[in-house]
Design an enzyme around this catalytic site. Structure first.
Site, PDB file in Angstrom:
ATOM      1  N   GLU A   1     -17.858  -2.438  11.601  1.00 10.88           N
ATOM      2  CA  GLU A   1     -17.926  -1.524  10.461  1.00 10.88           C
ATOM      3  C   GLU A   1     -16.545  -1.196   9.892  1.00 10.88           C
ATOM      4  OE1 GLU A   1     -19.483  -1.170  13.320  1.00 10.88           O
ATOM      5  OE2 GLU A   1     -21.631  -0.861  12.948  1.00 10.88           O
TER       6      GLU A   1
ATOM      7  N   PHE B   1     -29.638  10.825  21.522  1.00 15.09           N
ATOM      8  CA  PHE B   1     -29.061   9.477  21.617  1.00 15.09           C
ATOM      9  C   PHE B   1     -28.223   9.163  20.362  1.00 15.09           C
ATOM     10  CE2 PHE B   1     -29.933   4.866  20.643  1.00 15.09           C
ATOM     11  CZ  PHE B   1     -29.114   4.333  21.636  1.00 15.09           C
ATOM     12  N   GLN B   2     -27.001   8.776  20.564  1.00 14.55           N
ATOM     13  CA  GLN B   2     -26.066   8.380  19.486  1.00 14.55           C
ATOM     14  C   GLN B   2     -25.681   9.525  18.552  1.00 14.55           C
ATOM     15  OE1 GLN B   2     -27.882   4.899  17.584  1.00 14.55           O
ATOM     16  NE2 GLN B   2     -26.674   3.568  18.911  1.00 14.55           N
TER      17      GLN B   2
ATOM     18  N   VAL C   1      -0.344  -5.339   8.772  1.00 15.59           N
ATOM     19  CA  VAL C   1       0.745  -4.486   9.248  1.00 15.59           C
ATOM     20  C   VAL C   1       1.367  -5.194  10.450  1.00 15.59           C
ATOM     21  CG1 VAL C   1       1.194  -2.298  10.450  1.00 15.59           C
ATOM     22  CG2 VAL C   1      -0.192  -2.337   8.365  1.00 15.59           C
TER      23      VAL C   1
ATOM     24  N   PHE D   1       6.445  -6.882  15.651  1.00 12.14           N
ATOM     25  CA  PHE D   1       7.010  -5.741  14.925  1.00 12.14           C
ATOM     26  C   PHE D   1       7.352  -4.616  15.903  1.00 12.14           C
ATOM     27  CE2 PHE D   1       7.082  -2.086  12.068  1.00 12.14           C
ATOM     28  CZ  PHE D   1       7.754  -2.601  10.980  1.00 12.14           C
TER      29      PHE D   1
HETATM   30  C1  LIG Z   1       5.121  -1.839   8.515  1.00 12.50           C
HETATM   31  C2  LIG Z   1       5.383  -1.174   7.207  1.00 12.50           C
HETATM   32  C3  LIG Z   1       6.665  -1.061   6.730  1.00 12.50           C
HETATM   33  C4  LIG Z   1       6.929  -0.490   5.475  1.00 12.50           C
HETATM   34  N1  LIG Z   1       8.208  -0.467   4.993  1.00 12.50           N
HETATM   35  C5  LIG Z   1       8.424  -0.073   3.712  1.00 12.50           C
HETATM   36  C6  LIG Z   1       9.715  -0.180   3.121  1.00 12.50           C
HETATM   37  O1  LIG Z   1      10.669  -0.619   3.727  1.00 12.50           O
HETATM   38  N2  LIG Z   1       9.852   0.195   1.834  1.00 12.50           N
HETATM   39  C7  LIG Z   1       8.811   0.698   1.104  1.00 12.50           C
HETATM   40  O2  LIG Z   1       8.987   1.012  -0.076  1.00 12.50           O
HETATM   41  N3  LIG Z   1       7.592   0.838   1.659  1.00 12.50           N
HETATM   42  C8  LIG Z   1       7.373   0.449   2.919  1.00 12.50           C
HETATM   43  N4  LIG Z   1       6.120   0.561   3.456  1.00 12.50           N
HETATM   44  C9  LIG Z   1       5.082   1.199   2.656  1.00 12.50           C
HETATM   45  C10 LIG Z   1       5.256   2.730   2.655  1.00 12.50           C
HETATM   46  O3  LIG Z   1       4.712   3.247   3.843  1.00 12.50           O
HETATM   47  C11 LIG Z   1       4.565   3.373   1.441  1.00 12.50           C
HETATM   48  O4  LIG Z   1       3.207   3.080   1.479  1.00 12.50           O
HETATM   49  C12 LIG Z   1       5.131   2.889   0.105  1.00 12.50           C
HETATM   50  O5  LIG Z   1       6.538   2.984   0.084  1.00 12.50           O
HETATM   51  C13 LIG Z   1       4.570   3.747  -1.017  1.00 12.50           C
HETATM   52  O6  LIG Z   1       4.692   3.049  -2.198  1.00 12.50           O
HETATM   53  P1  LIG Z   1       4.480   3.756  -3.604  1.00 12.50           P
HETATM   54  O7  LIG Z   1       5.349   4.953  -3.706  1.00 12.50           O
HETATM   55  O8  LIG Z   1       4.595   2.696  -4.616  1.00 12.50           O
HETATM   56  O9  LIG Z   1       2.902   4.132  -3.604  1.00 12.50           O
HETATM   57  P2  LIG Z   1       2.091   5.442  -3.271  1.00 12.50           P
HETATM   58  O10 LIG Z   1       2.415   5.991  -1.953  1.00 12.50           O
HETATM   59  O11 LIG Z   1       0.686   5.066  -3.531  1.00 12.50           O
HETATM   60  O12 LIG Z   1       2.572   6.510  -4.369  1.00 12.50           O
HETATM   61  C14 LIG Z   1       2.180   6.432  -5.709  1.00 12.50           C
HETATM   62  C15 LIG Z   1       2.463   7.771  -6.377  1.00 12.50           C
HETATM   63  O13 LIG Z   1       2.139   7.619  -7.759  1.00 12.50           O
HETATM   64  C16 LIG Z   1       1.344   8.703  -8.194  1.00 12.50           C
HETATM   65  N5  LIG Z   1       0.536   8.205  -9.293  1.00 12.50           N
HETATM   66  C17 LIG Z   1      -0.620   7.496  -9.244  1.00 12.50           C
HETATM   67  N6  LIG Z   1      -1.009   7.159 -10.486  1.00 12.50           N
HETATM   68  C18 LIG Z   1      -0.067   7.650 -11.322  1.00 12.50           C
HETATM   69  C19 LIG Z   1       0.119   7.589 -12.733  1.00 12.50           C
HETATM   70  N7  LIG Z   1      -0.770   6.955 -13.522  1.00 12.50           N
HETATM   71  N8  LIG Z   1       1.190   8.196 -13.260  1.00 12.50           N
HETATM   72  C20 LIG Z   1       2.088   8.839 -12.468  1.00 12.50           C
HETATM   73  N9  LIG Z   1       1.971   8.934 -11.141  1.00 12.50           N
HETATM   74  C21 LIG Z   1       0.909   8.331 -10.578  1.00 12.50           C
HETATM   75  C22 LIG Z   1       0.554   9.128  -6.974  1.00 12.50           C
HETATM   76  O14 LIG Z   1       0.164  10.480  -7.103  1.00 12.50           O
HETATM   77  C23 LIG Z   1       1.599   8.907  -5.857  1.00 12.50           C
HETATM   78  O15 LIG Z   1       2.374  10.048  -5.647  1.00 12.50           O
HETATM   79  C24 LIG Z   1       5.855   0.023   4.709  1.00 12.50           C
HETATM   80  C25 LIG Z   1       4.555  -0.048   5.207  1.00 12.50           C
HETATM   81  C26 LIG Z   1       4.309  -0.666   6.436  1.00 12.50           C
HETATM   82  C27 LIG Z   1       2.903  -0.768   6.904  1.00 12.50           C
HETATM   83  C1  LIG Z   2      -4.584  -0.181  14.926  1.00 11.83           C
HETATM   84  C2  LIG Z   2      -3.109  -0.192  15.235  1.00 11.83           C
HETATM   85  N1  LIG Z   2      -2.691  -0.273  16.513  1.00 11.83           N
HETATM   86  C3  LIG Z   2      -1.367  -0.311  16.793  1.00 11.83           C
HETATM   87  C4  LIG Z   2      -0.441  -0.255  15.800  1.00 11.83           C
HETATM   88  C5  LIG Z   2       1.070  -0.303  16.110  1.00 11.83           C
HETATM   89  N2  LIG Z   2       1.591  -1.595  15.629  1.00 11.83           N
HETATM   90  C6  LIG Z   2       2.202  -1.739  14.441  1.00 11.83           C
HETATM   91  S1  LIG Z   2       2.642  -3.298  14.100  1.00 11.83           S
HETATM   92  C7  LIG Z   2       2.041  -3.849  15.564  1.00 11.83           C
HETATM   93  C8  LIG Z   2       2.156  -5.293  15.972  1.00 11.83           C
HETATM   94  C9  LIG Z   2       1.341  -6.194  15.136  1.00 11.83           C
HETATM   95  O1  LIG Z   2       1.268  -7.411  15.789  1.00 11.83           O
HETATM   96  P1  LIG Z   2       0.816  -8.732  15.082  1.00 11.83           P
HETATM   97  O2  LIG Z   2      -0.416  -8.511  14.285  1.00 11.83           O
HETATM   98  O3  LIG Z   2       0.790  -9.793  16.088  1.00 11.83           O
HETATM   99  O4  LIG Z   2       1.979  -8.977  14.032  1.00 11.83           O
HETATM  100  P2  LIG Z   2       3.513  -9.326  14.369  1.00 11.83           P
HETATM  101  O5  LIG Z   2       4.266  -8.081  14.130  1.00 11.83           O
HETATM  102  O6  LIG Z   2       3.580  -9.819  15.771  1.00 11.83           O
HETATM  103  O7  LIG Z   2       3.846 -10.391  13.397  1.00 11.83           O
HETATM  104  C10 LIG Z   2       1.503  -2.795  16.310  1.00 11.83           C
HETATM  105  C11 LIG Z   2       0.915  -2.927  17.671  1.00 11.83           C
HETATM  106  C12 LIG Z   2      -0.932  -0.121  14.483  1.00 11.83           C
HETATM  107  N3  LIG Z   2      -0.109  -0.039  13.444  1.00 11.83           N
HETATM  108  N4  LIG Z   2      -2.259  -0.145  14.231  1.00 11.83           N
END
Ligand SMILES: Cc1cc2nc3c(=O)[nH]c(=O)nc-3n(C[C@H](O)[C@H](O)[C@H](O)COP(=O)(O)OP(=O)(O)OC[C@H]3O[C@@H](n4cnc5c(N)ncnc54)[C@H](O)[C@@H]3O)c2cc1C
Ligand SMILES: Cc1ncc(C[n+]2csc(CCOP(=O)(O)OP(=O)(O)O)c2C)c(N)n1
Length: 575
Positions: free
Chosen positions: A51, A113-114, A383, A468
Site C-alpha cells: 500500500e 481484529f485489525q 533517496v 548515502f
Molecule cells: C538526500 C537528499 C538530499 C538533498 N539535498 C538537497 C540540496 O543539497 N539542495 C537542495 O536544494 N535540496 C536538497 N534536497 C531537497 C530539500 O530537502 C528540499 O526538499 C528542497 O530544497 C526544497 O525545494 P524547493 O524550495 O524548491 O521546494 P518546496 O520545499 O516545495 O518549497 C516551495 C515553496 O514555494 C511556495 N509556493 C508554492 N507555489 C507557489 C507559487 N505559485 N508562488 C509562490 N510560492 C509558491 C510553497 O509555499 C513553498 O514554500 C535534498 C533531498 C534529499 C532527499
Molecule cells: C525508509 C527510510 N529508511 C532509512 C532511511 C535512511 N537512509 C537515507 S539514504 C539511505 C541509503 C539508501 O541506500 P540505497 O537505496 O542503496 O542508495 P545508495 O545511497 O546506496 O545509492 C538510508 C538508509 C530513509 N531515508 N528512509
C-alpha cells in the site's frame, strides 16, 4: 433497479471529479469499493504489492497532473502501510485522497481484529480525516475531503467501514464540481513599491528560486535580466528553473555545486522566490533577505528575513517588473557565471567513462542516461546517492520532469512514483533511478510492472551498500557499520518477473545496455555495478578533531574530492 450502494456513490463522485484510477491492494473491508470499480469502464483499479507504493504512485500522478489522485488501503494493516507514502504526498503538497477502509462499524472501539484508529493515525499526514458512519454523510464528506486535498494541496482521508460501504446510499449523485482555481495572489501596491526600492538600490542581487516558480519562467528570466542577478535553485525548483536560463548558477546545499553556494553567500540582497530551501547553514549571514511565497506561514521559516511578501510568483513578478530599473552592474552576475562554468566542468570530469574495463562511476551512468533519455522523459530518483546523480547530471529542458521524495526523504520512492508517472502519462518515457537498498525495500513492485503492463525503465545503482548513509558516517567521522548489502542479481530477478533484465559490469557496457533498455518495448531493468565510494578519512582523525569540519567534508565527499579532505586534515590538524 438495484439500489445504489454507498461505495457506488463514492465511485460516482470520484469519476465526476475526474479521477481515472485508484491505486491499492484489495481486502475484505474494501470489497464495496473494488466491486463498484470492477463493474465500470471509466475508472480503473491499479493493484500494487504494498500500500505504501499506492500512496507514492498517487503522489507522483498528482505531482505531474496537478489534479487529485487516489489510493486505497484495507482496514488496519492495509491503512498503516499507506502512511509513509502519504506523508510524502502531504509534505510535497500534492492533492491525494486516501480511502482507508475501516473494520465493521459495530465493532469500532472494541479492540476488534485489525482495529486501528484512522483519525489518529492519519492526523499528522493529512489536512482532513473523517470517519463515515452513516450513508447520509455521502457524498458530502467525500466531497469535502476532495475539496480540502485540492484547495489546501495535501492529503485527505476518508475512513469507511466495510459494512457502511455496502449499505444503500441515501444521496443520489455527486453534488460538487472541482474546477482548477484561477485565482491569483499579489502583494499590495505599497509592498511592491518598497521592494522595488530595495532592489533598484542594490548592486549584488542573487535570486534563490524553488518549486513555487513553476509556471513563471518568462517572468523569472525577465527579472534576472533586469537585475543582472544569478539564479540559484533549490532541488524541487530544478525542473522549473534550470532550463533555457542564462542566469543559472546551479543548486545550493550539500548536493549543490560551489557556484550555487557562493552566489548565495556573496550577495548583498537575496531574493527568495517560492522556495522552502531548508538548510540554514547555506543562507548568507549579512545580506538583506526578501522572501516571496504564496503561503504566509512560510515567510522567515528558514532564515531571518528583512521583507516578506505573500504572493504567487508569476503575479507578483509581473506586477513588480515595471517598477524595476535596468541594472547597470554586471560584475556579480559575471563572476557567478564564471564560477558556474568551472564547477560544471569539474562535475563532468568526474563523470568520465574511465578505463573501459575498470570501475563504473555512478556519475557516468547518470550522464549517459541524461544524453540518451527522451526530451520529455519523466525521471524519478531514490533517496540516497541516486538523488545526488539526478540533481547534478540530469538536465531539465522544460518538458522533462523530475520527482523524488525530496521533502519527506523516504527511501524506495523511485519505483512506485514511476508507476504513477507511467500510468498517468502512458506515452512518455519514464525512468526510475533506484538505489539497490531502495529497490529491495519495495521490490515487489517489479511484479506490478508486468501485471499492469507498464513499460517503465528501472536503472539500479548497485553499490552493495547503503552508500548515502556511509557518506554521512564518513563525514561525521564515525566508522561505517550496518551499511553492507548482500544483493542478489537484480537483473535475473527482473527476468523472472517478466522484465528485460540486464547487468552492466564495466563502463563500456553502460551505454549499449541503457540504449537497449530504453528502446525495449516493455518494462526493463538495468543493474549497473557501480563503484562503491571508497573515500576514507585519515585513520588517525579523532571525533573531536573532525568536529567543525563535518559540513566541508560531506561536501567534499559528495563532490568526489575526498583528497581535499586529506589535504585539509594535513593542513589544519597535523601542523
Ligand atoms: C538526500 C537528499 C538530499 C538533498 N539535498 C538537497 C540540496 O543539497 N539542495 C537542495 O536544494 N535540496 C536538497 N534536497 C531537497 C530539500 O530537502 C528540499 O526538499 C528542497 O530544497 C526544497 O525545494 P524547493 O524550495 O524548491 O521546494 P518546496 O520545499 O516545495 O518549497 C516551495 C515553496 O514555494 C511556495 N509556493 C508554492 N507555489 C507557489 C507559487 N505559485 N508562488 C509562490 N510560492 C509558491 C510553497 O509555499 C513553498 O514554500 C535534498 C533531498 C534529499 C532527499
Ligand atoms: C525508509 C527510510 N529508511 C532509512 C532511511 C535512511 N537512509 C537515507 S539514504 C539511505 C541509503 C539508501 O541506500 P540505497 O537505496 O542503496 O542508495 P545508495 O545511497 O546506496 O545509492 C538510508 C538508509 C530513509 N531515508 N528512509
Amino acid at each position: 433497479m438495484t439500489p445504489k450502494s454507498v461505495a457506488n456513490l463514492l465511485v460516482d463522485a470520484l469519476v465526476a471529479a475526474g479521477v481515472q484510477r485508484v491505486y491499492g491492494l484489495a481486502g475484505d473491508s474494501l470489497n464495496g469499493i473494488t466491486e463498484s470499480i470492477r463493474t465500470r469502464s471509466d475508472i480503473r483499479w491499479i493493484p500494487v504489492r504494498h500500500e505504501e507504493s499506492a500512496a507514492f504512485a498517487a503522489g507522483a500522478e498528482a505531482h505531474l497532473t496537478g489534479s487529485l489522485a487516489v489510493c486505497a488501503g484495507s482496514c488496519g494493516p492495509g491503512n498503516l502501510h499507506l502512511i509513509n507514502g502519504l506523508y510524502d504526498c502531504h509534505r510535497s503538497r500534492v492533492p491525494v485522497l486516501a480511502l482507508a477502509a475501516q473494520i465493521p462499524s459495530s465493532e469500532i472501539g472494541s479492540g476488534y481484529f485489525q482495529e486501528t484508529n484512522p483519525e489518529h493515525l492519519f492526523a499528522q499526514c493529512s489536512h482532513y480525516c473523517e470517519l463515515v458512519s452513516h450513508p447520509e454523510q455521502m457524498p458530502r464528506i467525500l466531497e469535502i475531503a476532495m475539496q480540502t486535498a485540492i484547495a489546501r494541496r495535501g492529503v485527505a482521508v476518508i475512513a469507511l467501514p466495510g459494512d457502511v460501504a455496502l449499505l444503500n446510499a441515501v444521496g443520489a449523485r455527486p453534488r460538487l464540481h472541482f474546477p482548477q482555481s484561477g485565482s491569483t495572489v499579489c502583494p499590495s501596491e505599497a509592498e511592491l513599491a518598497q521592494l522595488a526600492k530595495v532592489l533598484n538600490a542594490a548592486q549584488r542581487i542573487t535570486i534563490l528560486g524553488g518549486a513555487g516558480c513553476a509556471g513563471a519562467h518568462p517572468e523569472l528570466m525577465a527579472l534576472a535580466e533586469r537585475l543582472q542577478a544569478p539564479i540559484v535553485h533549490a532541488m524541487r525548483g530544478k525542473e522549473f528553473i534550470e532550463y533555457d536560463n542564462p542566469y543559472n548558477v546551479g543548486m545550493s546545499g550539500l548536493l549543490g555545486i560551489s557556484s550555487g553556494y557562493h552566489a548565495m553567500l556573496s550577495c548583498e540582497v537575496l531574493l527568495m522566490l517560492g522556495t522552502d530551501f531548508p538548510y540554514r547553514q547555506f543562507y548568507p549571514k549579512d545580506a538583506t533577505v526578501v522572501q516571496i511565497d504564496l503561503r504566509g506561514e512560510q515567510l522567515g521559516r528558514r532564515t531571518r528575513i528583512d521583507y516578506g511578501l505573500v504572493g504567487d510568483t508569476q503575479t507578483t513578478l509581473a506586477a513588480l517588473l515595471p517598477r524595476l530599473v535596468e541594472h547597470p552592474h554586471q560584475e556579480h552576475l559575471k563572476s557567478c557565471l564564471k564560477e558556474f562554468q568551472k564547477a560544471r566542468r569539474d562535475l563532468y570530469e568526474l563523470a568520465s567513462e574511465g578505463k573501459r574495463d575498470g570501475h563504473i562511476h555512478p556519475q557516468y551512468v547518470a550522464r549517459v542516461l541524461d544524453e540518451l533519455a527522451a526530451e520529455d522523459a519523466i525521471f524519478t530518483c531514490d533517496v540516497g546517492t541516486p538523488t545526488i546523480w539526478a540533481a547534478r547530471y540530469l538536465s531539465m529542458n522544460g518538458q522533462r520532469r523530475l520527482i523524488g521524495s525530496f521533502i519527506h526523504g523516504s527511501m524506495a520512492n523511485a519505483l512506485p512514483q514511476a508507476i504513477g508517472a507511467q500510468l498517468s502519462h502512458p506515452g512518455r518515457q519514464v525512468i526510475a533511478l533506484s538505489g539497490d537498498g531502495g529497490l529491495a525495500m519495495l521490490l515487489g513492485e517489479l511484479l506490478t510492472l508486468k501485471q499492469v503492463g507498464l513499460p517503465l525503465k528501472v536503472i539500479v545503482f548497485k553499490n552493495d551498500a547503503l552508500a548515502f548513509v556511509e557518506l554521512e558516517m564518513k563525514a561525521a567521522g564515525i566508522l561505517e557499520f550496518a551499511t553492507d548489502l548482500r544483493n542478489p542479481d537484480f537483473s535475473r530477478i527482473a527476468q523472472a518477473a517478466g522484465l528485460l533484465g540486464l547487468t552492466a559490469q564495466t563502463p563500456d557496457q553502460v551505454r549499449p545496455m541503457l540504449i537497449r533498455a530504453l528502446q525495449h518495448n516493455g518494462p526493463a531493468l538495468v543493474e549497473v555495478v557501480v563503484h562503491r565510494q571508497e573515500l576514507s578519512l585519515p585513520p588517525s582523525l579523532s571525533l573531536d578533531q573532525v568536529a567543525g569540519f563535518g559540513l566541508f567534508m560531506i561536501k567534499a565527499l559528495l563532490s568526489g574530492h575526498g583528497d581535499e579532505i586529506i589535504d585539509l586534515a594535513k593542513v589544519n590538524l597535523f601542523r
